[in-house]
Scaffold this motif. Structure first.
Motif, mmCIF file in Angstrom:
data_model
loop_
_atom_site.group_PDB
_atom_site.id
_atom_site.type_symbol
_atom_site.label_atom_id
_atom_site.label_comp_id
_atom_site.label_asym_id
_atom_site.label_seq_id
_atom_site.Cartn_x
_atom_site.Cartn_y
_atom_site.Cartn_z
ATOM 1 N N SER A 1 4.506 -7.163 14.777
ATOM 2 C CA SER A 1 4.698 -6.926 13.345
ATOM 3 C C SER A 1 4.852 -5.448 13.020
ATOM 4 O O SER A 1 5.438 -5.087 11.997
ATOM 5 N N SER B 1 4.344 -14.399 7.440
ATOM 6 C CA SER B 1 5.113 -14.553 8.680
ATOM 7 C C SER B 1 6.344 -15.422 8.445
ATOM 8 O O SER B 1 7.430 -15.121 8.946
ATOM 9 N N PHE C 1 0.859 -11.824 13.346
ATOM 10 C CA PHE C 1 2.029 -11.140 12.807
ATOM 11 C C PHE C 1 1.885 -10.890 11.311
ATOM 12 O O PHE C 1 2.245 -9.815 10.813
ATOM 13 N N PHE D 1 9.035 -5.633 8.034
ATOM 14 C CA PHE D 1 8.636 -6.881 8.678
ATOM 15 C C PHE D 1 9.838 -7.793 8.904
ATOM 16 O O PHE D 1 9.815 -8.623 9.819
#
Length: 358
Positions: free
Chosen positions: A31, A252, A284, A312
């Motif tokens: 991440s 995520s 993540f 991200f």
């Protein structure tokens, strides 16, 4: 003691814990890659484009000189292609025939930061930390002889100023920024996908794509509400942990959704993927979930999210998901999907819509 799983493989409890921790730590590390990869993706895209143009020129020279000996024609083609590319590069840099360059990932990300942090976020901070205290100070200076009247007048003035600021600036800008962010987020996702995996592999029809998008929005909203409901568990620490779990998996899903959609994965496959590999996606989504939960204001939390989310998106596009052998799937989306199917089956029954199946 060992645990049996499909595929006739058995894992001890220690191995299961180790696999889960490894997946979690790998997701957490992946991440954070976006902040680094962001500065290299544009360079890689430029290199790939340059290589394609050079290969095109070489193929052209090979075609024009096809009657020459093989080794000689290859050397001539490469040399002429390089000379032509060098001349074109000098012409572009000189500005004589400049073309409008396509937007790059770093440019889009910086624009998101400037729009959401430099304009929107700073304006809110200045209003709450500078303008409001300044108005209050001026009011108390003019009414220095009457503290009660100053307190009463400020009690009326503060909510009026707050409502006016929220109505005339915060709400319109917030809605506008959401639209602009959605466009820029999609640009960033498309550019990042092309730089690493080429053209999108979407094979879905337009009607399926629209239905998938609408259903995705509904599922994500209901899942967000589901997390808020679980946060109301009487034991505060358990409620906070359950809400954080929902936020991590949802963030995520946000991050990987652009990549998966470009690969042609439908919503039920995306949700199954998150539930099956939930330790990885838990790690993540943890950084973004924690950071966006810090501001007390939901508007500021959305502002922080919009600043960080492009990183991200890039991280999700570059990530290599690690499975967790021995750990069973976490069917956390099941209540959300059941409720979503119930809503759609009642509202668009006449449209012969197909509910989401798992």
């Amino acid at each position: 003691m060992s645990v049996a799983v499909p595929g006739r493989v058995e894992f001890s409890p220690l191995e299961i814990v180790r696999n889960g921790m490894w997946s979690f730590s790998k997701g957490f590390a992946d991440s954070l890659r976006g902040a680094i990869e962001l500065f290299f993706l544009d360079y890689r895209r430029a290199q790939q484009r340059e290589q394609k143009l050079q290969q095109r020129d070489i193929d052209r020279e090979l075609l024009l000189n096809r009657n020459s000996p093989v080794r000689e024609i290859q050397n001539i083609a490469k040399r002429r292609a390089l000379e032509r590319r060098e001349k074109e590069r000098l012409r572009e840099t000189s500005g004589s025939q400049q073309k409008k360059s396509e937007p790059n990932i770093l440019e889009r990300t910086l624009k998101c930061c400037i729009l959401n942090g430099g304009v929107f976020g700073v304006s809110i901070v200045l209003f709450e930390s500078l303008l409001m205290p300044l108005v209050k100070m001026i009011l108390y200076i003019f009414l220095a002889g009457s503290q009660d009247r100053a307190d009463a007048l400020w009690g009326y003035t503060q909510p009026i100023l707050s409502v006016a600021f929220s109505t005339l600036w915060v709400l319109p800008f917030f809605l506008l920024s959401k639209i602009v962010n959605a466009i820029w987020f999609q640009d960033i996702a498309d550019l990042a996908f092309r730089s690493s995996q080429g053209r999108p592999l979407v094979t879905l029809s337009i009607s399926v794509m629209i239905a998938d998008t609408v259903f995705s929005i509904v599922v994500e909203i209901i899942f967000l509400v589901q997390g808020k409901v679980f946060s109301m568990v009487p034991i505060k620490i358990i409620g906070a942990a359950l809400n954080l779990l929902h936020q991590c998996l949802l963030h995520s899903l946000y991050s990987f959704e652009y990549k998966w959609f470009s690969q042609g994965l439908e919503l039920h496959k995306r949700l199954d993927y998150v539930e099956t590999n939930w330790p990885y996606f838990l790690g993540f989504g943890l950084p973004l979930a924690v950071i966006t939960s810090m501001p007390e204001s939901q508007v500021m939390a959305g502002c922080v999210f919009s600043i960080l989310f492009p990183l991200f998106i890039v991280s999700g596009n570059q990530a290599s998901i690690v499975s967790s052998p021995g750990i069973p799937p976490l069917n956390i989306f099941s209540p959300t999907i059941t409720l979503s199917n119930a809503i759609f089956s009642r509202t668009i029954q006449t449209g012969h819509s197909k509910p989401l199946t798992r």
